[in-house]
Structure formats: structure tokens, C-alpha cells
Design an enzyme around this catalytic site. Sequence first.
Site, PDB file in Angstrom:
ATOM      1  N   ASP A 184       0.766  -1.232   0.000  1.00 15.23           N
ATOM      2  CA  ASP A 184       0.000   0.000   0.000  1.00 15.23           C
ATOM      3  C   ASP A 184       0.809   1.301   0.000  1.00 15.23           C
ATOM      4  O   ASP A 184       0.611   2.158  -0.843  1.00 15.23           O
ATOM      5  CB  ASP A 184      -0.933   0.012   1.219  1.00 15.23           C
ATOM      6  CG  ASP A 184      -1.766  -1.268   1.332  1.00 15.23           C
ATOM      7  OD1 ASP A 184      -1.641  -2.154   0.471  1.00 15.23           O
ATOM      8  OD2 ASP A 184      -2.553  -1.376   2.289  1.00 15.23           O
ATOM      9  N   GLU A 412       2.916  -9.418  11.454  1.00 11.56           N
ATOM     10  CA  GLU A 412       2.589  -9.069  10.062  1.00 11.56           C
ATOM     11  C   GLU A 412       3.859  -8.772   9.246  1.00 11.56           C
ATOM     12  O   GLU A 412       3.964  -9.151   8.086  1.00 11.56           O
ATOM     13  CB  GLU A 412       1.662  -7.847  10.090  1.00 11.56           C
ATOM     14  CG  GLU A 412       1.010  -7.487   8.778  1.00 11.56           C
ATOM     15  CD  GLU A 412       0.099  -6.273   8.911  1.00 11.56           C
ATOM     16  OE1 GLU A 412       0.041  -5.669  10.022  1.00 11.56           O
ATOM     17  OE2 GLU A 412      -0.536  -5.907   7.904  1.00 11.56           O
TER      18      GLU A 412
END
Length: 443
Positions: A184, A412
Site C-alpha cells: 500500500d 505481520e
Amino acid sequence: MKSVEAFDHTHTPPAARLLWAPLDGALRSDAQRVLVANSCDGYTKPSLSQYPHQWNWDSALNALGWVEISPERAYLELERLAGAQSPSGYLPHIAFDADSCDYFPGPEWWGRLKGADGRAISGITQPPVAATCLRLIFSRYPDPDRARPLLEVFQRYHDFLLGPRNPQGRDEPVVIHPWESGRDNSPEWDIPQARVRLRVQQLDRRDRIHVAAAQRPTDRDYRIYLSLVMAGAEVGWDQRHLACHGEFRVLDPGFSAILARACHDLAELAGRLGERSIRRRAQEHARRISRALAGREDRDGVVWPHDLVSNQTQRVLQAGSALTILDPYAGKRRLQVLRREILCGSLQSAFGVRSTQAGHPRMDPQRYWRGPCWVNVTWLCAQGLAWHGDRAGAQLLLWRIAQAVRKGGWREYFHPETGEGLGAQQFSWTAALALAPVQVPGD
Ligand code: 2M8
């Protein structure tokens, strides 16, 4: 439920052709527990607190981890993803769980879009790795009855990416939102996204409740992301229009190479299942995309992201260019340069492949896609190296994945210098891909 022995193992790769991350039994059981805990209604949420819906490339990659627990459940994961297909053929970046409202932006932002199974979906997609995951699952546990219906779904998905998303015939899909790249806030999108007209001031961000602000995109990034969603909804998600006139339009080499590989894998699988027309079409798609990537390769063998609005190339070495190792027809020069950068050059870390090259002024070692190592990128690079015959390189990357999870846990992403775990906790694809073996092709 079908037992593991009930699958036809006549053509499955022998143990010698599977490469594993070196995890002990306790860590493997722990990884399985993460997947089981995040499983809901036939699919896996990336993280229960941070991402409580179904994401496209997360689900496909998580299916590879499920293979190690239950091949049946692995197929189901892909079926649930396929169930969210939009009427125009794309698989959405998110299929929303109607019972979870703790994620921003929720389904109301996307203008009532619905997938085939009736779930609310987003108007954009994500890296199309699903057909590749299906082929990897099938090669371990072949189930023609489960695989065959998925071939058509993935063919329609790829047709969408090379149809409405390929309006100028460049043979690489136009990526219309930074979220579509899956990376992103990667620095390569800083310039292309800077021109987006801001339509949103107020933000109701939930992502920083569980994760430190310094590890997430900025508010300015979020205003841009939301403004692009509003712009898409304003034109009723007319995909061709957005690919021709949208404010954010880029060619992402990582996305394109993942698609080239997915088409190649779809063709292989269709061939095994005797689906000749799908095979032919998918093969032709794979070649077209590969040719387009080769046509953009620079003198050193790197394919860079390209901003279609300003017609400028962004020359910061990042995970997107590294992922072009997945291109089934990548040439020698590219393979050499990527192998070097990934294993011992500017993208190398003791904990995997860096999202942004070391030492770059816009690199930030803890901010999301601006520097940390991600297990999905590292694993995909390992699989890419293995497909191109570099077994030792693939094994080294799997070893680095094991280092990351031993040091940082099921997080993550990971600090590229220290291995500190960052971002969401109990993250699904970290667990799934620490479990999943890389497959080495036969002779
Ligand atoms: C991240 O993206 C979502 C938006 O799609 C978010 O930040 O809310 C990215 O890392 C993306 O690649 C990933 O698929 C998603 C879910 O894990 O989270």
C-alpha cells in the site's frame, strides 16, 4: 471429510522436491493454531483484530498453509474467494463479513457492490496469485472435482485484468489504487499518488488501535486512499474508465509478474485436467504479459514501476521489482540481478526480502511497506527462485523466514535489521507460509 490418503498421489512431487522453512515441531503446531484461530466460515481472516474480512491474496496464500493441516480446507479457502467474484470478473481485494464492523473503510464506502455469493465487496482487486496457489495445492493433493470449477473463475479474473484493465493494450494490467498492489504505502507510489485530489478530511481510522502509528501509513496516505475510493464510486466503478482516466494509474511489475505466473499455472493445470481451450488462452496470456515485462526491462535487467499519468518510471528498488522473479519467462539477465539483490544485495536481510532497498532516503524500517520484510514476499521470491532452478537460493530464503518468526513471532512484518516483529499479531500468512513448502520442479 476426505482424508489425506484418499487423494491420488500418482503425480505428486516426491519429498526431495519440497523445501521447508526449518521450524521445530512446537513452532509448526503454533503456526497451525494461528490459522485455525483466524478461520471463519470457510476462509481465513488475515488477523482477527486488524483485518476482520476476507482479503484476496491473503486467502490464496493462506490456502497454502491449510494444505499442511487439511487439503480439503485449502480448496475451500479458494472456493470462498472465488465465491466473491464480481459480475465483471475480478476477485475483490476485500469480501466483507457482514458481522464485523470494526474495519475502516467498511462496505458502505464501495457503493453497494456485491459478489456472486451476495457478500459486499470492494471495487478493486489485489495481486492475482490465486491460480498459482491452486496449482501448488493440486500438485500435492489433486482433486479434479474441486479444481475444475475454479479454472473458469480464474480465467474470467485474468480476462478482466487483460480486458477492461488493459485499455491501451500494453498487456500489463493498469493498477488503479495503491491497495491493489498489496504494498500500500510503498515509496514507489509516493509520486503517482501525490496528484490525487483530496475529497476526504475526516478519518475514522481503526488500524492504529492495535498497531503503533509509526508502523502504519500516514493520515495523508489514508486521505488519498479514501479519495480514490470516492472517485471510483462516483463513476460507478466503471473499470475501463478508471484504467483510462483515473487519477492513480500505474504499471506494477510485481502485480504483472504474479499475473504472468498465474496464467502460466492456470494453463498447466488446465492441461492436466484436459481443458484445452482454457489452457491455450492462459498460455497466450502468460506469454503476452511476459513479453510486456521484458520490453520494459532496463539494461541491468530490472523492471521498474511506471506511472502512466506522468509517463515516468520510478527507480527505487523494491519488493515489486523483486517479485518479477515469478515471471515464468524471465530472462537470464533479470534472474541474475534479482538473485543478487534478494540474496546478498540491497534487498537482502537476515529476516527475508526487504520491501524497500536498504539505505534509500525514503526507506523506513518499521513503517509497513516502506522497509520491513514480509513473509509473503520472501516466500514468493523463494518459490520464484526454485522455479528458475535455484534450489539453494530458495532454501536460504526459507531459512530467513524461520529466523524472522523465531525472533519476531507470528507478526505481520519484521524489522529488516533486528527481526523485531511489527504490525498486527497472530498474522495468518506469516503462519501459513512458514508452514508451506516451496516446490522444486522435476527434471
Ligand atoms: C494491507 O492492506 C489493507 C488494505 O487492503 C489495510 O492496510 O487495511 C496490505 O498489507 C495488504 O497487502 C493485505 O492484503 C491486507 C490484509 O492483510 O493488509
